[in-house]
Write a protein that holds these residues in place. Structure first.
Motif, short mmCIF file in Angstrom:
data_model
loop_
_atom_site.label_atom_id
_atom_site.label_comp_id
_atom_site.label_asym_id
_atom_site.label_seq_id
_atom_site.Cartn_x
_atom_site.Cartn_y
_atom_site.Cartn_z
N ARG A 133 -2.10 -29.84 -43.37
CA ARG A 133 -1.95 -28.39 -43.26
C ARG A 133 -0.95 -27.90 -44.32
NH1 ARG A 133 -1.92 -28.61 -38.01
NH2 ARG A 133 0.33 -28.66 -37.88
N GLN A 134 0.21 -28.57 -44.38
CA GLN A 134 1.23 -28.15 -45.35
C GLN A 134 0.73 -28.26 -46.78
OE1 GLN A 134 5.18 -29.38 -42.77
NE2 GLN A 134 4.55 -30.71 -44.41
N ASP A 135 0.05 -29.37 -47.09
CA ASP A 135 -0.39 -29.60 -48.46
C ASP A 135 -1.52 -28.64 -48.87
OD1 ASP A 135 1.44 -31.65 -48.45
OD2 ASP A 135 -0.02 -33.28 -48.44
N SER A 136 -2.38 -28.27 -47.89
CA SER A 136 -3.53 -27.42 -48.25
C SER A 136 -3.20 -25.93 -48.18
CB SER A 136 -4.71 -27.64 -47.32
OG SER A 136 -4.82 -28.95 -46.95
N GLU A 137 -2.18 -25.58 -47.38
CA GLU A 137 -1.93 -24.15 -47.17
C GLU A 137 -0.82 -23.60 -48.04
OE1 GLU A 137 -1.52 -23.57 -42.97
OE2 GLU A 137 -3.61 -24.11 -42.59
N ARG A 138 -0.11 -24.48 -48.80
CA ARG A 138 0.98 -23.94 -49.62
C ARG A 138 0.39 -23.06 -50.72
NH1 ARG A 138 1.87 -29.76 -51.76
NH2 ARG A 138 0.36 -29.77 -53.44
N GLU A 139 1.23 -22.08 -51.15
CA GLU A 139 0.70 -21.11 -52.11
C GLU A 139 0.53 -21.68 -53.51
OE1 GLU A 139 2.68 -17.33 -52.03
OE2 GLU A 139 2.47 -17.29 -49.85
N VAL A 140 1.48 -22.56 -53.89
CA VAL A 140 1.43 -23.10 -55.24
C VAL A 140 0.73 -24.45 -55.23
CG1 VAL A 140 2.82 -23.77 -57.22
CG2 VAL A 140 3.63 -22.00 -55.69
N SER A 141 -0.26 -24.62 -56.09
CA SER A 141 -0.97 -25.89 -56.23
C SER A 141 -1.41 -26.51 -54.90
CB SER A 141 -0.09 -26.93 -56.94
OG SER A 141 0.35 -26.48 -58.16
N PRO A 142 -2.12 -25.77 -54.07
CA PRO A 142 -2.58 -26.37 -52.81
C PRO A 142 -3.57 -27.51 -53.06
CG PRO A 142 -3.68 -24.28 -53.17
CD PRO A 142 -2.67 -24.41 -54.25
N LEU A 143 -3.66 -28.39 -52.08
CA LEU A 143 -4.60 -29.50 -52.17
C LEU A 143 -6.03 -28.97 -52.09
CD1 LEU A 143 -5.28 -32.59 -51.99
CD2 LEU A 143 -5.12 -32.31 -49.52
N ARG A 144 -6.78 -29.08 -53.16
CA ARG A 144 -8.20 -28.70 -53.15
C ARG A 144 -8.88 -29.33 -54.36
NH1 ARG A 144 -8.96 -25.24 -57.14
NH2 ARG A 144 -7.25 -23.89 -57.79
#
Ligand code: DC
Length: 221
Positions: A177-188
């Motif tokens: 959740r933290q890695d995908s939802e952060r605004e800068v460089s999210p996991l995708r």
């Protein structure tokens, strides 16, 4: 002319590290594990009692971290891997990695390391945002995924903590959740990445698939 740059991104437990290590070995190129740089900053923050919200101090800590083909260093000294792999460091690394100030410092560190590796024949660079942000011009981009239950199971087996499967699954879901939802460089995945779901694959199966793609890329270059 430098060597081939391959990026492997994906969530915790997707098989990234094992696949990246094996593929780099088989191709005879360097393996750069960028998560280790985030973990080194987390280790320093825990050690020095720096708040995970203090972006300025965290960015300052990041300036003492370096990444090279041999691994991660703090003030020029190698950091033993087990120190970077504790559950506390994993959770802290995910939290602090949301700060743009810190990411900017590590962006330079990661690009420099990749450039050195490219000069030595190429690299497999693994992380979360390597294909999207760190090395958008890489020759081949892979995004590994797997169902959360399967990723938790792998982590539990890997660390000999089968009895803690529930706790591990919750920790993985929080990090996702933290890695995908952060605004800068999210996991995708990058738009030009090959997405590979490893849920039903063995490790060898995933390695073969990536090697196949790497050989195809090399023959096209
Ligand atoms: O790959 P890893 O689990 O060792 O990474 C630890 C944390 O570092 C991860 O939860 C998010 C962060 N990270 C990142 O934000 N960007 C990267 N390129 C690599 C790791």
């Amino acid at each position: 002319m430098g060597g081939l740059l391959i990026t492997i991104d994906g969530p915790a437990g997707s098989g990234k590290s094992s696949v990246a290590r094996a593929v780099a070995e088989r191709l005879g190129v360097v393996n750069l594990n960028t998560g280790a740089a985030y973990r080194a900053v987390a280790l320093l923050a825990l050690r020095d009692g720096v708040s995970f919200d203090d972006a300025t101090r965290l960015a300052r800590l990041a300036r003492t971290v370096d990444l090279d083909p041999e691994g991660v260093k703090i003030d020029g000294r190698p950091v033993p891997d087990p120190e970077l792999r504790t559950p506390e460091v994993s959770a802290a690394a995910s939290k602090i990695s949301a700060h743009p100030e810190l990411r900017e410092v590590l962006l330079t560190v990661q690009r420099r390391a990749a450039e050195i590796a490219r000069g030595r024949g190429g690299a497999v660079v693994e992380g979360r945002d390597i294909g999207t942000v760190v090395l958008p011009d890489a020759d081949l981009k892979i995004f590994l995924s797997a169902a959360p239950e399967e990723r938790a199971r792998r982590r539990a087996v890997q660390s000999g903590r089968e009895g803690e499967l529930d706790r591990i699954r919750r920790a993985i879901e929080t990090r996702d959740r933290q890695d995908s939802e952060r605004e800068v460089s999210p996991l995708r995945p990058a738009s030009d990445a090959v997405v590979l779901d490893t849920t039903g694959l063995t490790l060898d199966g995933a390695i073969s698939k990536v090697l196949e793609l790497a050989h195809e890329t090399r023959s096209r270059a």
